[in-house]
Design an enzyme around this catalytic site. Structure first.
Site, short mmCIF file in Angstrom:
data_model
loop_
_atom_site.label_atom_id
_atom_site.label_comp_id
_atom_site.label_asym_id
_atom_site.label_seq_id
_atom_site.Cartn_x
_atom_site.Cartn_y
_atom_site.Cartn_z
N GLU A 345 0.78 -1.23 0.00
CA GLU A 345 0.00 0.00 0.00
C GLU A 345 0.82 1.28 0.00
O GLU A 345 0.55 2.18 0.81
CB GLU A 345 -0.94 0.00 1.22
CG GLU A 345 -1.94 -1.13 1.17
CD GLU A 345 -2.86 -1.16 2.37
OE1 GLU A 345 -4.06 -1.27 2.17
OE2 GLU A 345 -2.36 -1.09 3.51
C1 TNX Z 1 -5.03 -3.71 4.46
S1 TNX Z 1 -3.73 -6.00 3.39
C2 TNX Z 1 -3.77 -3.72 5.03
C3 TNX Z 1 -3.65 -3.44 6.46
C4 TNX Z 1 -4.97 -3.13 7.10
C5 TNX Z 1 -6.02 -4.06 6.57
C6 TNX Z 1 -7.35 -3.96 7.22
C7 TNX Z 1 -2.49 -5.23 3.72
C8 TNX Z 1 -1.27 -5.82 3.24
N1 TNX Z 1 -2.62 -4.07 4.39
O1 TNX Z 1 -2.74 -2.41 6.66
O2 TNX Z 1 -4.84 -3.27 8.47
O3 TNX Z 1 -6.15 -3.79 5.20
O4 TNX Z 1 -8.20 -5.02 6.81
#
Ligand code: TNX
Length: 538
Positions: A345
């Site tokens: 992300e």
């Molecule tokens: C996505 S999935 C994230 C997390 C959050 C989560 C909540 C991923 C690799 N990162 O940082 O906590 O969604 O569901």
């Protein structure tokens, strides 16, 4: 109740004369004995199970004999018997008693390191495996033949076991859980409980999401502010804190004795605000790496937004020096072969070069990287393992894959539609036990599956239990049993019979409507038959 030995002798003679032993049961069974001798619902379902009709009742005094590397396994069995009100003598080699632990390295070719054979017949019990891991799993299967009350040490009846021949081996080598200890902290005590529970269901990788915007949870001695400052914050209403290196080492030893490897994650180059607060030089001088700024630097961050913080990647020397120091210290105290570098992300023109560098640092330390699937946008080394959470990244390099697809494995999502305090961005209706169970893939690069619980709304031990259980039973079976052998209604039948075990293990499970929970109560303490147990090294 004591029955004269002549009674049994007579019984055996009658059997021989009328050749009707297979259906026969001793005429004077205690209620509890009969109850515990029905074939148990085994989870995860073993590869091959052949039930017999005989019943083997464990005597009050037992002899466990072992050979080769299996001395520690004999102690696990001893612990199981002791918690069930029986005693045993452990002997190496020599004359064997009613319980045999046999290590047979040649079995590895057929059943792998984690496979085992479990035989129960009228002469007793034998467990055979190529390695300690396989033998350990044989013990965990045997445990499921024992009444659930033994988990709390509350059993004073006899233990009668149904005759069986089991040949078992896992489908996937990576059978994982992830706990986000960064948003809200979970310490050694809870993690040990979770490890005990994972081991009972043959899960073998515990991935700890140790760092994020809201907190930093692992002591790095040469960067003490990471925990002094970064360890002090959490998500709103969550717990803060951190693992000392000593605790981290102890946790890994506890896990290793249960065939579980800890996979530590330092999430980089995004999700890094807790480190940026602790060492401000990792920011760009104008703080442009915090966009949009979600808090006034250097105030802590308690909210839920993701994807807004990153290292100032232009400051290569400062950043890589930090990464090398942190990963260097972490690798030195990590028993297992993997370091997770995060990578999720975040957008940055220097993202790919950062990932390649972080992966090379990990490899230079003799470890293998795991990363969230975005890291495969970069030309990483093919040894890296990609953890897929949405499956949409087109990889630049073919790597091994762990499936953590949010639609099947994000257990921070609701158990049933509308469950309070759950994430729902991946699936509005949540992730039901059936959706977990129905996961399958034909991709030969997949080495396993991993369920994840992000802790933005998981603020207590009981809530973590509720997110993992009973869905983790489905995770365990998806990880162990090939899709061709899985059947949801059969699984639910078996899960019904595990409700009392989960309750006796003190797990604050969610009352999933698919499962018949009866009037099961949850034990007050979370101790199980193997809680805290560590065999003496042989
Ligand atoms: C996505 S999935 C994230 C997390 C959050 C989560 C909540 C991923 C690799 N990162 O940082 O906590 O969604 O569901």
């Amino acid at each position: 109740m004591k029955i004269s030995p002549y009674y049994y002798l007579g019984f055996i003679l009658l059997c021989l004369v009328f050749n009707s032993c297979s259906e026969a049961k001793p005429p004077v069974w205690e209620k509890t004995e009969i109850a515990s001798a029905t074939p148990p619902g085994l989870i995860p379902l073993p590869k091959e199970v052949t039930w017999g009709s005989e019943i083997y009742t464990l005597p009050e005094e037992n002899t466990i004999c072992y050979d080769g590397v299996s001395g520690e396994i004999a102690q696990w069995v001893d612990q199981l018997l002791e918690s069930s009100g029986m005693s045993s003598v452990i002997s190496q080699g020599g004359t064997c008693g009613n319980i045999k632990i046999v290590s047979d390295p040649s079995l590895e070719e057929e059943l792998g390191k984690e496979g085992y054979l479990l035989d129960i017949d009228s002469t007793g019990i034998s467990i055979t495996g190529a390695s300690e891991a396989g033998l350990f799993y044989g013990v965990q299967t045997l445990r499921q033949f024992f009444p659930a009350e033994i988990e709390q040490g509350d059993w004073d009846g006899k233990v009668a076991l149904r005759e069986v021949h089991i040949k078992d081996q896992p489908f996937y080598s990576w059978r994982g859980n992830m706990i986000d200890v960064a948003r809200s902290f979970f310490g050694v005590e809870y993690l040990k409980d979770h490890i005990d529970r994972m081991a009972a269901y043959k899960l073998n990788r515990l991935h700890l999401h140790l760092t994020d915007d809201q907190g930093w949870r692992i002591e790095i001695k040469s960067k003490p502010k990471l925990t002094e400052i970064g360890g002090n914050s959490s998500v709103k209403n969550g717990r803060s804190g951190f693992l000392t290196q000593e605790e981290y080492i102890e946790l890994q030893e506890y896990a290793a004795a249960r065939n579980i490897i800890i996979v530590p994650e330092i999430d980089m180059p995004g999700h890094i605000y807790a480190a940026l607060r602790s060492y401000p030089e990792l920011n760009c001088d104008d703080l442009s790496n915090l966009t949009p700024a979600m808090t006034t630097f250097p105030e802590p961050y308690h909210e839920y937004r993701v994807g807004w913080s990153k290292f100032c990647l232009e400051k290569k020397e400062v950043v890589y020096d930090f990464v090398a120091t942190v990963i260097g210290e972490l690798a030195a105290i990590t028993k297992g072969p993997w370091i997770h570098i995060g990578g999720d992300e975040i957008k940055d023109p220097l993202y790919e070069s950062f990932v390649v560098k972080a992966d090379s640092i990990v490899r230079s330390l003799g470890k293998t990287s795991v990363g969230w699937e975005e890291v495969t946008k970069a030309k990483v080394d093919p040894s890296l393992i990609s953890q897929q959470w949405h499956g949409r990244v087109e990889p630049q390099v073919d790597t091994k894959i762990i499936k953590s697809l949010c639609s099947h494995f994000y257990l921070d999502h609701a158990n049933v539609p509308g469950q309070e305090n759950t994430n729902n961005w991946c699936k509005e209706s949540g992730v039901s036990i059936k959706e977990v169970y129905n996961f399958k893939t034909d991709n030969p690069d997949v080495i396993g599956v991993e369920a994840a619980v992000w802790s933005e709304f998981v603020l207590s031990d009981h809530i973590m239990d509720d997110r993992y259980w009973p869905r983790n039973l489905a995770v365990a079976e998806v990880a162990w049993t090939p899709a061709s052998k899985r059947n949801f209604s059969d699984f639910i039948e078996r899960a019904n019979s595990h409700s009392s075990r989960l309750g006796n293990m003190g797990i604050h499970y969610f009352l999933t409507p698919e499962i018949n929970w009866g009037d099961q109560e949850i034990a007050e303490n979370s101790k199980t038959v193997f809680s805290g147990f560590m065999p003496d090294q042989k």
